[in-house]
Design an enzyme around this catalytic site. Structure first.
Site, mmCIF file in Angstrom:
data_model
loop_
_atom_site.group_PDB
_atom_site.id
_atom_site.type_symbol
_atom_site.label_atom_id
_atom_site.label_comp_id
_atom_site.label_asym_id
_atom_site.label_seq_id
_atom_site.Cartn_x
_atom_site.Cartn_y
_atom_site.Cartn_z
ATOM 1 N N ASP A 28 -14.086 -44.903 -36.595
ATOM 2 C CA ASP A 28 -14.131 -43.502 -37.001
ATOM 3 C C ASP A 28 -13.796 -43.340 -38.484
ATOM 4 O O ASP A 28 -14.516 -42.664 -39.228
ATOM 5 C CB ASP A 28 -13.128 -42.682 -36.185
ATOM 6 C CG ASP A 28 -13.693 -42.192 -34.864
ATOM 7 O OD1 ASP A 28 -14.925 -42.120 -34.735
ATOM 8 O OD2 ASP A 28 -12.902 -41.875 -33.967
ATOM 9 N N LEU A 29 -12.684 -43.925 -38.901
ATOM 10 C CA LEU A 29 -12.233 -43.745 -40.279
ATOM 11 C C LEU A 29 -13.218 -44.344 -41.275
ATOM 12 O O LEU A 29 -13.518 -43.738 -42.311
ATOM 13 C CB LEU A 29 -10.848 -44.358 -40.462
ATOM 14 C CG LEU A 29 -9.721 -43.665 -39.684
ATOM 15 C CD1 LEU A 29 -8.420 -44.451 -39.820
ATOM 16 C CD2 LEU A 29 -9.514 -42.233 -40.154
#
Length: 399
Positions: A173-174
């Site tokens: 995600d990051l």
């Protein structure tokens, strides 16, 4: 003044990858308008405990998770499942430079909010779609969760020790948020040159595969499936966690010159002359032997002793901090990695700072992570009359 001042971003994303991208752009000076569901908002608002505390040190209903990825944004609450809500988003998109969304592939087409529909009213729009598997392919319609992507994308096969292990933070995600922010800025630069926007198709799985980096190339080059090395390094030895007399610490010896310096500092000078360990390639071949020798030796002194002597010869070394120790670390304090922002429920809300340091256009902390819909009136008043907004609110279309 930020580097993206004057850029308007419409953020239809929620959870982490999309909001992380939006926060980066907001930190750089863009005006980011976050569109949330009435009454509910971004899912992460309710992902607690822990909850944000107010001025009286009482828990609120604002999730700490939400605070991590939504500063410097405006929040408007709009039901995009309604025709009226869709019309509002189209008005906003017509006046935006960038749109970020992380709905399932193809689902926004049902609302007339997909790229093909919106580019008809705004051909300069940079439209970034973030999904688990991309806009096409056999798994395109599946929902994407970071945990699943870490497994499918190979990260968990090389993370951990005896068993597969995910990373504690949402790695895919990051990194997708980061790659998306980079792609959006590249598309904006291209638009300045061509006058045309474009669609950016970002997939968590693609990013995870790309971020296999040297581990991925190790496999491609050798054909050998990589092993899990726990806290050790696949290509460099010694480069891992060791146990001292009192606690664990890390040694990251990146080359042969550093290995000679390390051996001298820890009073094992002959170790660097041992025919088994002279080069990194030999140390890799004889990993178990060198690790056993060093592990036994390091148990004789405290971690502070080893860190001090190893640091003195400029070999990378450090203890393993818990988060309290991390934020008390003098270097972290010096770099101002905690900042205070004024929130409607808390005068001095601490948030983790952006790591970007600019000499002329520093990151500005203009606005704390917003309450749900706190900017609905101020944003929509640019396009709608007061009575129209109130009527939409009465009918539950905006909040």
């Amino acid at each position: 003044m930020g580097t993206l001042e004057g850029i308007r971003v419409l953020d239809l994303s929620r959870i982490l990858a999309g909001p992380w991208c939006g926060q980066i752009l907001a930190d750089l000076g863009a005006e980011v308008i976050k569109v949330e569901r009435p009454k509910v908002g971004d899912d992460t608002r309710m992902w607690g405990p822990p909850w944000m505390k107010n001025n009286d040190d009482e828990e609120t209903s604002e999730g700490a998770y939400f605070q991590a990825a939504n500063r410097n944004k405006h929040s408007i609450s709009v039901d995009i499942s309604t025709a009226e809500g869709q019309a509002i988003v189209r008005k906003l998109a017509q006046d935006s430079d960038v749109l970020i969304e992380n709905y399932k592939a193809g689902s926004l087409k049902n609302y007339g909010l997909d790229y093909e529909s919106l580019k008809e009213i705004n051909p300069k729009l940079v439209y970034c779609s973030i999904t688990g598997f991309g806009q096409d392919g056999p798994r395109a319609e599946e929902p994407g969760y970071d945990y699943i992507i870490q497994g499918i994308g190979g990260l968990m096969s090389v993370t951990g020790d005896k068993e597969p292990m995910k990373t504690s933070v949402a790695f895919a995600d990051l990194n997708t948020g980061l790659y998306s922010a980079i792609a959006i800025q590249a598309a904006i630069i291209n638009r300045f040159m061509t006058g045309q926007g474009q669609h950016i198709d970002m997939a968590l799985l693609d990013v995870q595969v790309a971020c296999l980096a040297n581990i991925g190339m190790n496999y491609i080059s050798s054909g050998e499936i990589p092993k899990r090395y726990g806290n050790a390094h696949a290509n460099v030895v010694p480069y891992q966690v060791f146990r001292a007399y009192d606690q664990d610490f890390i040694v990251a010896c990146g080359n042969d010159k550093q290995f000679v310096a390390l051996c001298s500092a820890i009073e094992l000078p002959d170790l660097s002359k041992d025919s088994r360990f002279i080069t990194n390639a030999l140390r890799l071949k004889n990993r178990d032997d060198i690790v056993e020798i060093l592990s036994t030796h390091f148990l004789t002194q405290t971690a502070k002793h080893w860190v001090d002597v190893i640091q003195s010869v400029k070999v990378p070394v450090g203890v393993i901090n818990n988060l309290q120790q991390t934020f008390e670390e003098p270097q972290v304090k010096h770099r101002k990695m905690l900042v205070e922002m004024k929130h409607p429920l808390k005068d001095k809300l601490q948030v983790i700072a952006s790591p970007m340091k600019f000499s002329r256009t520093p990151v500005q902390y203009r606005k704390a992570p917003p309450m749900l819909g706190e900017d609905t009136n101020s944003i929509l008043s640019r396009y709608l009359g007061k009575d129209e907004i109130e009527n939409l609110r009465v009918n539950g279309i905006v909040g």
